[in-house]
Design a protein around this motif. Structure first.
Motif, mmCIF file in Angstrom:
data_model
loop_
_atom_site.group_PDB
_atom_site.id
_atom_site.type_symbol
_atom_site.label_atom_id
_atom_site.label_comp_id
_atom_site.label_asym_id
_atom_site.label_seq_id
_atom_site.Cartn_x
_atom_site.Cartn_y
_atom_site.Cartn_z
ATOM 1 N N ASN A 60 42.835 33.680 43.022
ATOM 2 C CA ASN A 60 42.489 32.745 44.091
ATOM 3 C C ASN A 60 41.941 33.533 45.273
ATOM 4 O OD1 ASN A 60 43.565 29.858 43.410
ATOM 5 N ND2 ASN A 60 45.141 31.268 42.701
ATOM 6 N N ILE A 61 40.660 33.344 45.578
ATOM 7 C CA ILE A 61 40.011 34.050 46.681
ATOM 8 C C ILE A 61 39.941 33.112 47.881
ATOM 9 C CG2 ILE A 61 37.937 35.234 47.461
ATOM 10 C CD1 ILE A 61 37.312 35.819 44.526
ATOM 11 N N THR A 105 43.648 36.889 49.329
ATOM 12 C CA THR A 105 43.319 36.772 47.909
ATOM 13 C C THR A 105 44.588 37.033 47.112
ATOM 14 O OG1 THR A 105 40.993 37.391 48.116
ATOM 15 C CG2 THR A 105 42.037 37.802 45.989
ATOM 16 N N THR A 141 41.715 39.554 52.106
ATOM 17 C CA THR A 141 40.377 39.389 51.532
ATOM 18 C C THR A 141 39.335 40.280 52.205
ATOM 19 O OG1 THR A 141 40.882 37.100 50.918
ATOM 20 C CG2 THR A 141 38.560 37.704 51.002
#
Length: 264
Positions: free
Chosen positions: A75-76, A81, A210
């Motif tokens: 899942n970004i 992330t 991220t």
């Protein structure tokens, strides 16, 4: 437009983007094989004092189900992330205390394995740009901190080795040597790892800031294995455009704001 209609539109947009998890969710199934050479350090006749090199092209080279890796869910998000590696190899001390958890390898310019991956190893496969290094690799702990490091050479890889189990997948990168290296830092996010269990199985949950990954338009490549590399998972996931991630965040933020105003 009526407020109720606004809520419905925002909710639908947010749910559409979040259908596979928070942010941009992708499942990578374990279809990776990895280098075909398996070193058996047990004497084999007629050469009783010489280890035998076996050529095996299969998903799990030894030990079966306890080493199995099933999938990776990525899942970004705009800030965080997360990567969930689904594997049976948790709480491993009860099985083999000499084999540790590996580090998580990442690439921000796609994933380029060698051929069909059956002969892929550190010398001909993907060159990883980053390694998320666990503060404690031992299975005696179920959670801890982690640090992200930039990789400049394959010589910084720690390769799978014989730790007493006699069988391992030689030439496979499993951990990262941090000697003389400084971790990358993101003040807005902390990197961590933990063991999890849900309706789909057990595994390791990784969290990364991220911004540290410097993502562009190329896919995000990922890799994880235990230190014997009896099973390995590699693959890639598309990186969402910044506008897509922003829309997702705005949608949820709008829902929260409208909800607060409605309660006043």
């Amino acid at each position: 437009m009526k407020r109720s209609h606004i809520i419905i539109c925002l909710f639908a947009g947010a749910c559409g983007l979040a259908s596979a998890g928070t942010g941009w969710g992708t499942t990578i199934d374990d279809n990776y094989i990895g280098g075909i050479y398996t070193l058996i350090d047990e004497p084999q006749p007629p050469y009783d004092d010489i280890p035998t090199l076996y050529s095996e092209s299969r998903d799990i080279i030894s030990g079966g189900a306890p080493y199995d890796i099933q999938k990776m869910v990525v899942n970004i998000g705009t800030t965080i992330t997360t990567i969930d590696v689904y594997t049976n190899y948790v709480n491993k001390v009860a099985f083999d205390e000499n084999i540790e958890y590996g580090d998580l390898f990442l690439s921000n310019n796609g994933w380029n394995p060698y051929g069909d991956t059956t002969e892929d190893y550190y010398g001909n496969g993907e060159f990883w740009e980053f390694a998320l290094v666990l503060a404690n690799h031992s299975g005696t702990t179920t959670a801890g901190t982690a640090s992200l490091y930039a990789i400049t050479s394959t010589s910084e890889y720690i390769l799978a080795e014989n730790t007493g189990s006699s069988v391992y997948r030689a030439g496979q990168e499993v951990q990262f040597n941090t000697s003389g290296k400084n971790p990358l830092e993101d003040p807005s996010a902390s990197n961590s790892w933990s063991v999890f269990s849900d309706g789909s199985g057990t595994g390791l949950h990784f969290t990364i800031g991220t911004s540290l990954l410097n993502l562009g338009t190329d896919d995000l490549g990922l890799r994880w294995a235990m230190t014997c590399a009896n099973d390995i998972i590699e693959g890639s996931t598309p990186v969402p455009e910044p506008a897509t991630m922003l829309l997702f965040g705005t949608g949820l933020g709008g829902l929260a704001g409208i909800g607060r105003r409605k309660r006043k």
